[in-house]
Design a protein around this motif. Structure first.
Motif, short mmCIF file in Angstrom:
data_model
loop_
_atom_site.label_atom_id
_atom_site.label_comp_id
_atom_site.label_asym_id
_atom_site.label_seq_id
_atom_site.Cartn_x
_atom_site.Cartn_y
_atom_site.Cartn_z
N GLU A 374 12.94 -2.67 -6.75
CA GLU A 374 11.19 -2.70 -7.98
C GLU A 374 10.43 -2.22 -6.58
O GLU A 374 9.34 -1.65 -6.56
N ALA A 375 10.63 -3.62 -5.70
CA ALA A 375 8.89 -3.54 -4.90
C ALA A 375 9.45 -2.42 -3.65
O ALA A 375 8.29 -1.74 -3.85
N ASN A 376 10.57 -1.67 -3.36
CA ASN A 376 10.92 -0.95 -2.62
C ASN A 376 10.76 0.34 -3.70
O ASN A 376 10.03 1.81 -2.62
N ARG A 377 11.09 0.75 -4.77
CA ARG A 377 10.61 1.77 -5.45
C ARG A 377 8.71 1.54 -5.13
O ARG A 377 9.05 3.42 -5.13
N LEU A 378 8.67 0.81 -5.93
CA LEU A 378 6.90 1.21 -5.64
C LEU A 378 6.17 1.91 -3.98
O LEU A 378 5.62 2.87 -4.20
N ILE A 379 6.65 1.12 -3.18
CA ILE A 379 6.93 1.82 -2.05
C ILE A 379 7.39 3.48 -2.20
O ILE A 379 6.11 4.56 -1.15
N THR A 380 8.66 3.77 -1.67
CA THR A 380 9.10 5.33 -2.31
C THR A 380 8.39 5.70 -3.24
O THR A 380 8.12 6.94 -2.43
N LYS A 381 7.30 5.69 -4.20
CA LYS A 381 6.89 6.74 -4.94
C LYS A 381 5.34 6.77 -4.79
O LYS A 381 4.63 7.53 -5.77
N GLY A 382 4.64 6.15 -3.28
CA GLY A 382 3.59 6.04 -3.49
C GLY A 382 2.75 5.14 -4.32
O GLY A 382 1.29 5.41 -3.71
N LEU A 383 3.22 4.45 -4.58
CA LEU A 383 2.07 3.35 -5.13
C LEU A 383 1.74 2.14 -4.83
O LEU A 383 0.28 1.19 -4.63
N VAL A 384 2.68 1.77 -3.12
CA VAL A 384 1.92 1.12 -2.62
C VAL A 384 2.14 1.45 -1.02
O VAL A 384 3.49 2.28 -1.33
N HIS A 385 1.55 0.18 -0.75
CA HIS A 385 1.61 1.46 0.98
C HIS A 385 1.89 0.19 2.47
O HIS A 385 1.08 -1.14 2.22
N PRO A 386 2.69 0.77 2.88
CA PRO A 386 2.58 -0.32 4.00
C PRO A 386 1.03 -0.40 4.67
O PRO A 386 0.69 0.04 4.94
N THR A 387 1.30 -1.90 4.91
CA THR A 387 0.34 -2.42 5.86
C THR A 387 -0.41 -2.60 7.71
O THR A 387 -0.20 -4.03 7.85
N LEU A 388 0.76 -1.28 7.98
CA LEU A 388 0.75 -1.98 9.45
C LEU A 388 -0.22 -1.52 10.20
O LEU A 388 -1.05 -0.16 10.36
#
Length: 445
Positions: A374-388
């Protein structure tokens, strides 16, 4: 290895071609060595230098077992467990590997005089073992770091409760800071197509950890309108907690340690920020004595920002330094969710503020497969973003770990493994363009 990299970089290589690629007998990985576990004897934690202990060695490719996958690692990241491994604290990780080795013949592969570290990866599946049906060679993947056996009933309601639960790359060998990695197939998740390899590798451990700790019913079960105090809100873990709080309709109160870090969390959309350095909180008067007046001063500051409300949830991970204050400032009936202790493992607090005010302390450790998915799904959908924020080559893994150990970083520090340069691996340019500002929010900070 050159053929593997060329096939991945081509981006249109048929999956069948990956299955036909020869797997090298050896590969390069970032390792700590068993015969060096005493090199830091007599030094304080801060004086221990990960660059002395982390080596880039040529190691033997492990045999593939049932339910496992061998992944060509394009990029990985540094987590605090890699720092702990590299300074041999609180214990050398070889004890974990020895115990795993006693479990089974497959476990025995992990008990070696070296430990290939790393608990994140983004890469391409090269081989799968017997019994793997969901993944195949050529799949572009990221991996979460939960390794479980699930032979006993304990873990079948929540896999984190499996008695043989381990963190891959920390309590197992063949981790992600390497050219190849060995994982269980149920660690794999789809790589977000709009991210580069290094960006896709960044969220895995910390985003999943923050999701369970804050959002899941196994953690704080955050709801809309909750006031959430987030320690280290611009850091590798806190930066995801801040995004999850904002996405979930909560009200984050972000604790940072400089005006620069305050600006980072404001760019993420947080309005309520406490610069603890500017406030000069001193929760300890000496090594053994805490200062409740400073807890009270923090609580007053929080109420000034929230219009008189105390935190429903405290997102705790610094540990010893802040835990007493966290218990104090939490509202009556609220929750202190803790997942780490970067400032020390031995916590102390005034229990009157816990028991008499019906507060809860919830221990949270990484995430189960569902939570990580579920956490990765939020990344995939652009709802959460990397903090690199910064990326090193594999040969400079020691320096990358040093940066994290000395808190010289923001967000996550990435490591290129097989990827020759940054920016590769993007498959969905349109989605990337929509979110480019957010994706690059931490870059160069």
């Amino acid at each position: 290895m050159k053929e593997i990299v060329e096939a991945i970089l081509a981006s249109d290589t048929p999956k069948a071609a990956f299955a036909a690629l020869p797997v090298p007998e050896t590969y390069r990985g970032a390792v700590v060595r068993k015969d060096e576990i005493n090199i830091f004897n007599g030094l304080t934690s801060q004086d221990k230098d990960p660059r002395r202990a982390l080596h880039i060695d040529e190691v033997t490719t492990p045999d593939l077992g049932p339910g496992e996958a061998l992944v060509a690692v394009m990029a990985s990241t540094i987590n605090y467990n890699t720092v702990w491994t590299s300074i041999f604290e609180p214990l050398p990780t070889f004890g974990f590997l020895e115990r795993y080795g006693r479990l089974s013949p497959l476990g025995k592969r992990h008990d070696l005089p070296y430990h290939v570290v790393g608990s994140d990866l983004a890469g391409v599946v090269l081989r799968t073992g017997p019994g793997v049906h969901m993944w195949s060679p050529g799949d572009e993947v990221v991996a979460h770091c939960l390794s479980v056996e699930l032979e006993r009933p304990d873990g079948h309601d929540d896999t984190m409760l499996d008695p043989e639960q381990r963190i891959w790359g920390f309590e197992t060998n063949f981790g992600g800071l390497a050219e190849l990695a060995l994982v269980k197939a149920n660690q794999l998740m789809p790589k977000p197509a709009h991210l580069s390899w290094e960006e896709a590798a960044a969220p895995g451990l910390v985003n999943s950890t923050a999701y369970r700790q804050l959002v899941s019913h196994n953690g704080a079960n955050m709801k809309q309108g909750d006031v959430v105090l987030i320690w280290g809100a611009s850091g590798g873990l806190g930066s995801y907690a801040t995004q999850l709080a904002l996405n979930g309709g909560a009200i984050p109160v972000c604790v940072v340690s400089s005006p620069r870090k305050a600006e980072i969390v404001r760019r993420m959309g947080a309005d309520l920020v406490i610069d603890r350095a500017a406030e000069d909180y001193r929760f300890w008067t000496d090594e053994h004595t805490q200062n409740p007046k400073e807890w009270q001063r923090l609580g007053k500051k929080i109420r000034q920002l929230t219009g008189g409300e105390d935190p429903d949830i405290v997102f705790e991970h610094p540990g010893r330094e802040t835990f007493g204050a966290s218990v104090y400032v939490t509202r009556r009936g609220g929750t202190i969710a803790t997942c780490a202790s970067t400032s020390g493992f031995m916590h102390s607090y005034d229990n009157r503020y816990l028991w008499m005010n019906l507060k809860k302390v919830v221990g949270s450790h990484f995430a189960n497969y569902r939570e990580a998915w579920e956490a990765n799904r939020l990344i995939t959908k652009g709802l959460v973003h990397p903090t690199l924020s910064r990326v090193y080559p594999l040969t400079e893994t020691g320096q990358a770990a040093y940066d994290v150990h000395r808190n010289l970083h923001q967000g996550k520090v990435g490591v290129l493994c097989l990827a020759p340069v940054e920016g590769l691996g993007v498959r969905d340019g349109a989605t990337r363009e929509r979110h480019l500002t957010a994706i690059n929010r931490f870059r160069g900070v």
